[in-house]
Motif scaffolding. Structure first.
Motif, short mmCIF file in Angstrom:
data_model
loop_
_atom_site.label_atom_id
_atom_site.label_comp_id
_atom_site.label_asym_id
_atom_site.label_seq_id
_atom_site.Cartn_x
_atom_site.Cartn_y
_atom_site.Cartn_z
N VAL A 247 -8.94 -103.63 54.43
CA VAL A 247 -8.11 -102.52 54.91
C VAL A 247 -7.66 -101.66 53.74
CG1 VAL A 247 -5.90 -101.92 55.96
CG2 VAL A 247 -7.33 -103.70 57.00
N ARG B 138 2.21 -96.42 55.05
CA ARG B 138 3.14 -97.31 54.34
C ARG B 138 3.28 -96.86 52.88
NH1 ARG B 138 4.07 -103.04 54.55
NH2 ARG B 138 6.01 -103.40 53.40
N GLY B 139 2.18 -96.59 52.26
CA GLY B 139 2.23 -96.16 50.86
C GLY B 139 2.99 -94.86 50.72
N ALA B 140 2.70 -93.91 51.59
CA ALA B 140 3.38 -92.61 51.51
C ALA B 140 4.88 -92.80 51.69
CB ALA B 140 2.84 -91.66 52.58
N PRO C 83 -5.74 -99.59 61.11
CA PRO C 83 -5.18 -100.37 59.99
C PRO C 83 -5.08 -99.57 58.70
CG PRO C 83 -6.77 -101.66 61.22
CD PRO C 83 -6.87 -100.26 61.75
N GLU C 84 -6.13 -98.83 58.36
CA GLU C 84 -6.07 -98.09 57.11
C GLU C 84 -5.10 -96.92 57.20
OE1 GLU C 84 -8.96 -99.22 58.36
OE2 GLU C 84 -10.45 -97.62 58.62
N GLY D 150 2.11 -94.57 45.72
CA GLY D 150 2.14 -95.05 47.09
C GLY D 150 1.04 -96.06 47.34
N ALA D 151 -0.15 -95.75 46.88
CA ALA D 151 -1.27 -96.66 47.09
C ALA D 151 -0.99 -98.01 46.43
CB ALA D 151 -2.55 -96.05 46.52
N ALA E 119 -11.69 -93.10 60.55
CA ALA E 119 -10.41 -93.65 60.08
C ALA E 119 -9.81 -94.51 61.17
CB ALA E 119 -9.45 -92.52 59.71
N TYR F 94 -1.61 -106.18 53.55
CA TYR F 94 -2.88 -105.66 54.06
C TYR F 94 -4.08 -106.41 53.49
CZ TYR F 94 0.46 -102.04 55.13
OH TYR F 94 1.57 -101.40 55.58
N LEU G 264 -10.47 -93.58 52.02
CA LEU G 264 -10.06 -92.37 52.74
C LEU G 264 -9.27 -91.45 51.83
CD1 LEU G 264 -8.78 -93.58 56.26
CD2 LEU G 264 -10.69 -92.01 55.79
N ALA H 149 1.74 -99.97 48.39
CA ALA H 149 1.21 -100.56 49.62
C ALA H 149 0.38 -101.79 49.28
CB ALA H 149 0.36 -99.54 50.37
N SER I 271 -8.54 -97.78 53.16
CA SER I 271 -7.48 -96.77 53.05
C SER I 271 -7.62 -96.01 51.74
CB SER I 271 -6.10 -97.41 53.18
OG SER I 271 -5.78 -98.16 52.02
N LEU J 12 -2.35 -97.03 58.86
CA LEU J 12 -1.04 -97.65 58.67
C LEU J 12 -0.78 -97.94 57.18
CD1 LEU J 12 -0.86 -100.18 61.66
CD2 LEU J 12 0.39 -98.02 61.39
N ALA J 13 -1.80 -98.37 56.50
CA ALA J 13 -1.63 -98.66 55.08
C ALA J 13 -1.30 -97.38 54.30
CB ALA J 13 -2.89 -99.32 54.51
N LEU J 14 -1.99 -96.31 54.65
CA LEU J 14 -1.71 -95.04 53.98
C LEU J 14 -0.28 -94.57 54.28
CD1 LEU J 14 -5.05 -93.09 54.55
CD2 LEU J 14 -4.14 -93.94 52.37
N ILE K 79 3.17 -106.36 59.99
CA ILE K 79 3.19 -107.81 60.14
C ILE K 79 4.57 -108.35 59.79
CG2 ILE K 79 0.80 -108.06 59.52
CD1 ILE K 79 1.79 -108.79 56.69
N ARG L 129 6.69 -101.68 57.97
CA ARG L 129 6.18 -103.03 58.00
C ARG L 129 6.29 -103.54 59.44
NH1 ARG L 129 8.96 -107.32 54.30
NH2 ARG L 129 7.21 -106.85 52.93
#
Lengths: 186, 186, 186, 186
Positions: free
Chosen positions: D168, C153-155, C146-147, D154-155, C143, D164, D175, D158, D172, C149-151, C109, C105
DNA sequence: CATGAATGAGAGTTCATTCAT
DNA sequence: CATGAATGAACTCTCATTCAT
């Protein structure tokens, strides 16, 4: 709904409350009492304004039974038997029943005014049985009512705890009552 | 290190709890105990993990005092005096103190395991005093420990109620103990 | 006490907190952190004004390590390896460690202002690795940061849960990263 | 009988809880939920025995909705659309809603036994959609259920963070899902 | 008159933070 | 500077009592 239904409900509630309070003591929940009576809580409150009032009603009913028994015993002839039987009867009635002690407190102090008369009658009944027993030399003459009431209260409370087997309670009561008879030290 | 403060506070809490529990019984609120001790609730919980633990600590401390007295009495020579004094002492200690009975229950059943040892010691102490008294013919030989404990419990509970004047309690206890002495019917 | 002792204590606290927070997440108690560090709570608060501050300090330290690794990887030559290794490295670092997500994070943000710079550096580091990888056609050109980073974060969050065996996490990450490579549908 | 009222209130509570938990996560206070529902705390507890039970009820309801959607999608014909739509649907449903992840955990581990059946159904639903998609070559054949679930988790997590922007998250997810399709490296 | 849902004032307990020692 | 005891607001959950249906 007819009047008789209400009367029947009141009695159902009273009995359920008696059972539940015996089992669980004063901490029993009103919901549980209602459930056992097969009515809603609202109905319980319709007949008994508060938990305290319900409890008092039960005690009152019980004491009424005991008072009737006292009458019978007093008229049954033998003052000795009458006194000891009544004492035993009260304790037996309380055995294993939580929150029942106050039946005896009723004969003592701290009662709601509506029950003052009943309390006085209980005191009187025990006093009568005691005096009769003393006059026939079945009970020590130096035992006055107040201390007899205190002993009775203690015996009742011990019985209520449910901590003592019946045989032990019996023997302890036997010792107590035996000690109340006039005697000479050895 | 504020160790001395902690000790002082622990003692303040213990005393406040003893007072409050004496006055109000087990339904006393933790907030009230804290207030009387002049500390926050958190402090009460720092010293005693739960309400139950606090209560047990008080009972344990009290029973320890009684056990010490039992030792002294047993070694003081006269078995008769020892037994009757201890019985009286226990009842006197409970007089007017709500929620104290469990000290005696401790000698009976239903105790937390940590207090099993103390409970056993209490039973043993009373048993010793009883047997000594019986051997010197100060107490009826047919009175066994269980019923003596039941009588003691009852006497204690009656005393706890606060419903009886000291003089009445004294006389009732006198009657009870007198009845435990060997005697011949008149 | 000398300055060095204070420094040593700060580090002991930081490490203890890292361990405890990893194990128990943000709900870990300050007392527990102090205990593991072998100091009093007061000392924890001397070095870190609030629990939040302590937590931020840990995250900051971790991100610093990761940033250093990013530097090394960027300079190590192979952009493809650099990007995928860093992504994998971040997820591996979080695996099974509760409350670690916010390291990421940080790159997003909602950070405390003192950490804005670090957050920006993290974004920049990932952006650099990403662009390099894209320039060598190791990663899809469509890619954007931002996306990614979102991926990431989820992982990371999935890894933190501790709910998935290492092999499963590995395979899922493999799928994810494989999907980021430029490819033609079959 | 105020049955209809009760039903209405239960629903008010459920909705308020859903809102509040979405906004504040599991740390939300029961008082707050009650306040938002316009009822007393007692009412919340009348309908849901514990905070945990309330939370579980919400998650259960949500998962039921998702399961129904899975059924529809499976029968709608196109396996490719079905799989990708359901994956997307789950993530969309969680977006910005804190403490919703556990709906997915439900499909994984650590669930209360009453929800085991629902969890199994969720796993099964996803497995079915996955296999169908794989049979029509819409999804890589080497992607097994466990890693798909991990990716989904994970998705979802997030998305829950709320960190997000929708665009975004969309990209993500695009992708991620695109990467799941069979492909040849370029 | 009966019902039981709703109420809300507590009650016990926890824990981040403060501060006397 | 370190300590850990003290604080007290917060939090979950209970239950006697009320009241709309």
């Amino acid at each position: 709904m007819a009047r008789s239904d209400a009367v029947r409900n009141r009695e159902k509630v009273r009995q359920a409350a008696e059972t539940v309070l015996s089992e669980q003591g004063l901490s029993a929940r009103m919901d549980e009492i209602a459930r056992r009576a097969g009515v809603g809580v609202g109905t319980v409150y319709r007949h008994f304004a508060t938990k305290e009032a319900l409890y008092q009603a039960i005690v009152t009913a019980r004491v009424d039974v005991l008072l009737a028994e006292a009458d019978q015993l007093r008229e049954s002839g033998d003052p000795r038997t009458a006194f000891f039987t009544f004492f035993t009867r009260i304790v037996a009635d309380a055995t294993g029943k939580k929150a029942y002690t106050d039946a005896l407190r009723t004969a003592g102090i701290d009662l709601k005014s509506e029950q003052a008369a009943q309390a006085a009658r209980m005191r009187q009944a025990i006093d009568d049985l005691l005096r009769n027993a003393q006059q026939t030399a079945a009970v020590r003459r130096d035992a006055a009512l107040p201390e007899i009431l205190a002993l009775l209260r203690g015996a009742t409370m011990a019985a209520e705890t449910g901590d003592y087997p019946a045989a032990v309670l019996d023997r302890s009561l036997q010792l107590l009552l035996d000690g109340l008879r006039p005697h000479a030290d050895i």
